[in-house]
Scaffold this motif. Structure first.
Motif, PDB file in Angstrom:
ATOM      1  N   VAL A  94       0.864  -1.184   0.000  1.00  0.00           N
ATOM      2  CA  VAL A  94       0.000   0.000   0.000  1.00  0.00           C
ATOM      3  C   VAL A  94       0.899   1.231   0.000  1.00  0.00           C
ATOM      4  CG1 VAL A  94      -1.793   1.300   1.212  1.00  0.00           C
ATOM      5  CG2 VAL A  94      -1.805  -1.206   1.296  1.00  0.00           C
ATOM      6  N   GLY A  95       0.506   2.246  -0.752  1.00  0.00           N
ATOM      7  CA  GLY A  95       1.239   3.505  -0.768  1.00  0.00           C
ATOM      8  C   GLY A  95       0.401   4.634  -0.197  1.00  0.00           C
ATOM      9  N   PHE A  96       1.012   5.471   0.613  1.00  0.00           N
ATOM     10  CA  PHE A  96       0.353   6.658   1.156  1.00  0.00           C
ATOM     11  C   PHE A  96       1.117   7.905   0.708  1.00  0.00           C
ATOM     12  CE2 PHE A  96      -0.789   3.384   4.329  1.00  0.00           C
ATOM     13  CZ  PHE A  96      -2.164   3.540   4.352  1.00  0.00           C
ATOM     14  N   PRO A  97       0.403   9.013   0.497  1.00  0.00           N
ATOM     15  CA  PRO A  97      -1.050   9.206   0.580  1.00  0.00           C
ATOM     16  C   PRO A  97      -1.773   8.497  -0.561  1.00  0.00           C
ATOM     17  CG  PRO A  97       0.132  11.311   0.751  1.00  0.00           C
ATOM     18  CD  PRO A  97       1.111  10.298   0.261  1.00  0.00           C
ATOM     19  N   ARG A  98      -3.017   8.096  -0.329  1.00  0.00           N
ATOM     20  CA  ARG A  98      -3.799   7.385  -1.342  1.00  0.00           C
ATOM     21  C   ARG A  98      -4.623   8.404  -2.139  1.00  0.00           C
ATOM     22  NH1 ARG A  98      -7.676   4.131   0.611  1.00  0.00           N
ATOM     23  NH2 ARG A  98      -7.926   5.627   2.318  1.00  0.00           N
ATOM     24  N   TYR A  99      -3.951   9.150  -2.970  1.00  0.00           N
ATOM     25  CA  TYR A  99      -4.606  10.247  -3.680  1.00  0.00           C
ATOM     26  C   TYR A  99      -5.738   9.779  -4.596  1.00  0.00           C
ATOM     27  CZ  TYR A  99      -0.784  13.313  -2.156  1.00  0.00           C
ATOM     28  OH  TYR A  99       0.108  14.046  -1.401  1.00  0.00           O
ATOM     29  N   GLU A 100      -5.665   8.550  -5.054  1.00  0.00           N
ATOM     30  CA  GLU A 100      -6.695   8.053  -5.971  1.00  0.00           C
ATOM     31  C   GLU A 100      -7.936   7.543  -5.239  1.00  0.00           C
ATOM     32  OE1 GLU A 100      -6.451   8.353  -9.242  1.00  0.00           O
ATOM     33  OE2 GLU A 100      -4.484   9.302  -8.933  1.00  0.00           O
ATOM     34  N   GLN A 101      -7.799   7.207  -3.957  1.00  0.00           N
ATOM     35  CA  GLN A 101      -8.906   6.570  -3.246  1.00  0.00           C
ATOM     36  C   GLN A 101      -9.492   7.390  -2.103  1.00  0.00           C
ATOM     37  OE1 GLN A 101      -5.758   4.906  -3.281  1.00  0.00           O
ATOM     38  NE2 GLN A 101      -6.138   3.730  -5.142  1.00  0.00           N
ATOM     39  N   SER A 102      -8.696   8.238  -1.479  1.00  0.00           N
ATOM     40  CA  SER A 102      -9.094   8.869  -0.221  1.00  0.00           C
ATOM     41  C   SER A 102      -9.461  10.334  -0.404  1.00  0.00           C
ATOM     42  CB  SER A 102      -7.950   8.752   0.796  1.00  0.00           C
ATOM     43  OG  SER A 102      -8.173   9.583   1.908  1.00  0.00           O
ATOM     44  N   ILE A 103     -10.659  10.716   0.035  1.00  0.00           N
ATOM     45  CA  ILE A 103     -11.063  12.120  -0.036  1.00  0.00           C
ATOM     46  C   ILE A 103     -10.176  12.988   0.848  1.00  0.00           C
ATOM     47  CG2 ILE A 103     -12.807  11.812   1.773  1.00  0.00           C
ATOM     48  CD1 ILE A 103     -12.877  14.261  -1.239  1.00  0.00           C
ATOM     49  N   HIS A 104      -9.741  12.442   1.973  1.00  0.00           N
ATOM     50  CA  HIS A 104      -8.869  13.214   2.859  1.00  0.00           C
ATOM     51  C   HIS A 104      -7.518  13.478   2.196  1.00  0.00           C
ATOM     52  CE1 HIS A 104     -11.686  11.222   5.743  1.00  0.00           C
ATOM     53  NE2 HIS A 104     -11.761  12.470   6.159  1.00  0.00           N
ATOM     54  N   ALA A 105      -6.970  12.476   1.520  1.00  0.00           N
ATOM     55  CA  ALA A 105      -5.711  12.663   0.805  1.00  0.00           C
ATOM     56  C   ALA A 105      -5.893  13.645  -0.348  1.00  0.00           C
ATOM     57  CB  ALA A 105      -5.186  11.331   0.292  1.00  0.00           C
ATOM     58  N   GLN A 106      -7.023  13.581  -1.003  1.00  0.00           N
ATOM     59  CA  GLN A 106      -7.288  14.487  -2.124  1.00  0.00           C
ATOM     60  C   GLN A 106      -7.384  15.932  -1.648  1.00  0.00           C
ATOM     61  OE1 GLN A 106     -10.813  12.757  -3.834  1.00  0.00           O
ATOM     62  NE2 GLN A 106      -9.715  10.884  -4.430  1.00  0.00           N
ATOM     63  N   LEU A 107      -8.000  16.150  -0.496  1.00  0.00           N
ATOM     64  CA  LEU A 107      -8.077  17.507   0.063  1.00  0.00           C
ATOM     65  C   LEU A 107      -6.689  18.022   0.450  1.00  0.00           C
ATOM     66  CD1 LEU A 107     -11.282  17.153   2.270  1.00  0.00           C
ATOM     67  CD2 LEU A 107     -11.058  18.415   0.114  1.00  0.00           C
ATOM     68  N   ALA A 108      -5.874  17.132   1.018  1.00  0.00           N
ATOM     69  CA  ALA A 108      -4.508  17.518   1.363  1.00  0.00           C
ATOM     70  C   ALA A 108      -3.716  17.861   0.106  1.00  0.00           C
ATOM     71  CB  ALA A 108      -3.824  16.396   2.133  1.00  0.00           C
ATOM     72  N   GLN A 109      -3.907  17.066  -0.936  1.00  0.00           N
ATOM     73  CA  GLN A 109      -3.215  17.337  -2.202  1.00  0.00           C
ATOM     74  C   GLN A 109      -3.642  18.685  -2.778  1.00  0.00           C
ATOM     75  OE1 GLN A 109      -4.166  14.862  -5.662  1.00  0.00           O
ATOM     76  NE2 GLN A 109      -1.972  14.709  -6.093  1.00  0.00           N
ATOM     77  N   ALA A 110      -4.933  18.972  -2.725  1.00  0.00           N
ATOM     78  CA  ALA A 110      -5.422  20.268  -3.205  1.00  0.00           C
ATOM     79  C   ALA A 110      -4.773  21.410  -2.424  1.00  0.00           C
ATOM     80  CB  ALA A 110      -6.944  20.327  -3.087  1.00  0.00           C
ATOM     81  N   ALA A 111      -4.625  21.221  -1.124  1.00  0.00           N
ATOM     82  CA  ALA A 111      -3.972  22.247  -0.297  1.00  0.00           C
ATOM     83  C   ALA A 111      -2.525  22.440  -0.716  1.00  0.00           C
ATOM     84  CB  ALA A 111      -4.060  21.856   1.176  1.00  0.00           C
ATOM     85  N   LEU A 112      -1.850  21.348  -1.061  1.00  0.00           N
ATOM     86  CA  LEU A 112      -0.452  21.435  -1.481  1.00  0.00           C
ATOM     87  C   LEU A 112      -0.288  22.221  -2.778  1.00  0.00           C
ATOM     88  CD1 LEU A 112       0.757  17.805  -0.650  1.00  0.00           C
ATOM     89  CD2 LEU A 112       1.512  19.920   0.451  1.00  0.00           C
ATOM     90  N   TYR A 113      -1.362  22.359  -3.520  1.00  0.00           N
ATOM     91  CA  TYR A 113      -1.325  23.150  -4.749  1.00  0.00           C
ATOM     92  C   TYR A 113      -2.065  24.480  -4.581  1.00  0.00           C
ATOM     93  CZ  TYR A 113       0.795  19.283  -7.255  1.00  0.00           C
ATOM     94  OH  TYR A 113       1.674  18.301  -7.682  1.00  0.00           O
ATOM     95  N   GLY A 114      -2.277  24.894  -3.321  1.00  0.00           N
ATOM     96  CA  GLY A 114      -2.833  26.205  -3.040  1.00  0.00           C
ATOM     97  C   GLY A 114      -4.308  26.357  -3.332  1.00  0.00           C
ATOM     98  N   GLN A 115      -5.054  25.249  -3.258  1.00  0.00           N
ATOM     99  CA  GLN A 115      -6.467  25.269  -3.641  1.00  0.00           C
ATOM    100  C   GLN A 115      -7.424  25.115  -2.458  1.00  0.00           C
ATOM    101  OE1 GLN A 115      -6.597  22.047  -6.454  1.00  0.00           O
ATOM    102  NE2 GLN A 115      -5.153  23.034  -7.857  1.00  0.00           N
ATOM    103  N   MET A 116      -6.912  25.197  -1.241  1.00  0.00           N
ATOM    104  CA  MET A 116      -7.762  24.999  -0.063  1.00  0.00           C
ATOM    105  C   MET A 116      -7.622  26.150   0.936  1.00  0.00           C
ATOM    106  SD  MET A 116      -9.603  22.245  -0.366  1.00  0.00           S
ATOM    107  CE  MET A 116     -10.073  21.899   1.330  1.00  0.00           C
ATOM    108  N   GLY A 117      -7.570  27.377   0.416  1.00  0.00           N
ATOM    109  CA  GLY A 117      -7.476  28.526   1.306  1.00  0.00           C
ATOM    110  C   GLY A 117      -6.231  28.470   2.167  1.00  0.00           C
ATOM    111  N   ASP A 118      -6.416  28.630   3.485  1.00  0.00           N
ATOM    112  CA  ASP A 118      -5.267  28.669   4.381  1.00  0.00           C
ATOM    113  C   ASP A 118      -4.990  27.322   5.058  1.00  0.00           C
ATOM    114  OD1 ASP A 118      -7.443  28.545   6.032  1.00  0.00           O
ATOM    115  OD2 ASP A 118      -6.948  30.319   7.224  1.00  0.00           O
ATOM    116  N   LEU A 119      -5.572  26.230   4.545  1.00  0.00           N
ATOM    117  CA  LEU A 119      -5.344  24.915   5.155  1.00  0.00           C
ATOM    118  C   LEU A 119      -3.863  24.579   5.187  1.00  0.00           C
ATOM    119  CD1 LEU A 119      -6.206  22.188   6.334  1.00  0.00           C
ATOM    120  CD2 LEU A 119      -6.658  21.394   3.994  1.00  0.00           C
ATOM    121  N   LEU A 120      -3.145  24.865   4.107  1.00  0.00           N
ATOM    122  CA  LEU A 120      -1.726  24.518   4.038  1.00  0.00           C
ATOM    123  C   LEU A 120      -0.922  25.186   5.148  1.00  0.00           C
ATOM    124  CD1 LEU A 120       0.489  23.004   2.469  1.00  0.00           C
ATOM    125  CD2 LEU A 120       0.776  25.063   1.069  1.00  0.00           C
TER     126      LEU A 120
END
Length: 233
Positions: A34-60
């Protein structure tokens, strides 16, 4: 048995994990991966990924907020991980809880209160192993690397694949330096389990490193079998 492979982006984790998986299969040892983060399967990982690209306000900006997103990704499959281990598989993980501890500590390393960098490591352990119930690893393998070598590899990958831009963590060279140092501290302190440190950037062959890792795993499996036999008497 849960074996977690750790290291910064560009360290060579995927290369080593693949070699270890092949060696375990060759020795007829049951293995799952298994590889983490599971960007293809997990909504939580997807939200974190969006933050890493500046797409989640001040979450980062929130170290604890980002760590919680990544922790929830693992919590989603915590029961499955424990089940695979209990069923006799060697479960190899490309990143696990120590990645949260290392990156969070590194992000706080230059803060006005350096003790927060140490405190967050304990906080991650309490959150993931305690509150969320992710199973503890039996062995953690640090794929050690010079931070600048890792950065060059990440930049090369981005150049080769024009569809993949570097995220905010990858693009922060000082963060990568601090994260390498944080990982080394975790390994030195045997944080959460025994650690094995490998580095195939200074003449060591990847397959040789994989043999070393699998020999260590085999030794631990043999020890577990011996304990089980003794307890069954």
């Amino acid at each position: 048995m849960i074996i977690a492979f750790e290291g910064v982006d560009g360290a060579g984790k995927n290369t080593l994990v693949t070699a270890v998986e092949e060696e375990l299969i060759a020795r007829e040892i049951p293995v799952a991966r298994v590889g983490f983060p599971r960007y293809e399967q997990s909504i939580h990982a997807q939200l974190a990924q969006a933050a890493l690209y500046g797409q989640m306000g001040d979450l980062l900006e929130s170290v604890h907020g980002m760590a919680t997103m990544f922790a929830l990704d693992r919590a989603e499959v915590a029961e499955d991980l424990a089940a695979f281990s209990a069923d006799g598989y060697v479960l190899i993980l490309d990143r696990y809880v120590a990645s949260n501890a290392a990156y969070s500590s590194a992000r706080l390393h230059s803060s006005s209160d350096p003790t927060t960098a140490t405190a967050v490591v304990d906080w991650v352990a309490d959150l993931e192993f305690g509150t969320l119930g992710s199973p503890s690893p039996d062995l953690q393998v640090l794929v050690d690397v010079d931070a600048h070598v890792a950065q060059d590899r990440v930049a090369h990958r981005a150049h080769e694949d024009s569809t993949r831009a570097q995220d905010r963590y990858e693009a922060n060279s000082q963060l990568q330096v601090d994260t390498v140092a944080a990982y080394r501290r975790l390994a030195q302190d045997s944080w959460a389990s025994e650690w094995l440190v490998v580095n195939f950037d200074h003449g060591a062959d990847v397959k040789q490193c994989a043999h070393t890792v699998v020999d260590t795993i085999a030794g631990k499996l043999s020890h577990e079998d011996t304990l089980a036999d003794d307890n069954g008497k």
